[in-house]
Design a protein around this motif. Sequence first.
Motif, short mmCIF file in Angstrom:
data_model
loop_
_atom_site.label_atom_id
_atom_site.label_comp_id
_atom_site.label_asym_id
_atom_site.label_seq_id
_atom_site.Cartn_x
_atom_site.Cartn_y
_atom_site.Cartn_z
N ILE A 53 0.85 -1.20 0.00
CA ILE A 53 0.00 0.00 0.00
C ILE A 53 0.88 1.25 0.00
O ILE A 53 0.67 2.17 -0.79
N LEU A 54 1.88 1.28 0.88
CA LEU A 54 2.77 2.44 0.96
C LEU A 54 3.58 2.62 -0.31
O LEU A 54 3.81 3.74 -0.77
N GLU A 55 4.01 1.50 -0.92
CA GLU A 55 4.75 1.56 -2.17
C GLU A 55 3.88 2.14 -3.29
O GLU A 55 4.34 2.99 -4.07
N CYS A 56 2.64 1.70 -3.36
CA CYS A 56 1.71 2.24 -4.37
C CYS A 56 1.49 3.72 -4.15
O CYS A 56 1.50 4.51 -5.11
N LEU A 57 1.29 4.11 -2.91
CA LEU A 57 1.05 5.52 -2.60
C LEU A 57 2.25 6.38 -2.98
O LEU A 57 2.10 7.50 -3.46
N GLN A 58 3.45 5.84 -2.79
CA GLN A 58 4.66 6.60 -3.13
C GLN A 58 4.66 6.95 -4.61
O GLN A 58 5.10 8.03 -5.00
N ASP B 79 7.09 13.37 -4.77
CA ASP B 79 8.28 12.67 -4.28
C ASP B 79 8.70 13.08 -2.88
O ASP B 79 9.29 12.29 -2.15
N ASP B 80 8.42 14.31 -2.48
CA ASP B 80 8.89 14.79 -1.18
C ASP B 80 7.93 14.46 -0.04
O ASP B 80 8.18 14.83 1.10
N GLN B 81 6.86 13.75 -0.32
CA GLN B 81 5.88 13.42 0.72
C GLN B 81 6.38 12.26 1.58
O GLN B 81 6.89 11.27 1.08
N ASP B 82 6.21 12.41 2.89
CA ASP B 82 6.54 11.35 3.84
C ASP B 82 5.26 10.55 4.09
O ASP B 82 4.31 11.07 4.68
N ASN C 251 -5.96 14.77 3.15
CA ASN C 251 -5.40 15.98 3.76
C ASN C 251 -3.88 15.99 3.78
O ASN C 251 -3.28 17.04 3.55
N ASP C 252 -3.24 14.86 4.07
CA ASP C 252 -1.77 14.82 4.14
C ASP C 252 -1.13 14.53 2.78
O ASP C 252 -0.11 15.12 2.44
N LEU C 253 -1.74 13.61 2.04
CA LEU C 253 -1.12 13.15 0.80
C LEU C 253 -1.72 13.79 -0.45
O LEU C 253 -1.18 13.65 -1.54
N GLY C 254 -2.86 14.46 -0.29
CA GLY C 254 -3.48 15.15 -1.40
C GLY C 254 -4.03 14.25 -2.49
O GLY C 254 -4.08 14.65 -3.66
N LEU C 255 -4.42 13.03 -2.14
CA LEU C 255 -4.95 12.12 -3.15
C LEU C 255 -6.32 12.60 -3.65
O LEU C 255 -7.20 12.91 -2.86
#
Length: 86
Positions: free
Chosen positions: A11-16, A21-24, A33-37
């Motif tokens: 899941i985290l790999e897909c989200l990356q 690129d600079d998102q943690d 809200n955090d990732l802007g999806l």
Amino acid sequence: MLTREIVMDYILECLQGLVADDQDIKPESDLVNDLGLESIKVMSLLMMLEDRFDISIPINILMKVRTPEQLLDALLPHLESANGPV
């Protein structure tokens, strides 16, 4: 054998691949809200998960999902019906 850790890592790999690129990205990150999806990216994420784990994910699970951790919890029944205990 499929484990929660394997699923979360994917899941985290897909989200990356879907966010800047600079998102943690963390299991507790808010998808919007955090990732802007945007909705189209969320749908892409679901399709990637369906393809990888050979499951069908009902769209209505998204109503209660705000984080990758919640997504994992929502996927567990579908993963377990296809693969046994996760």
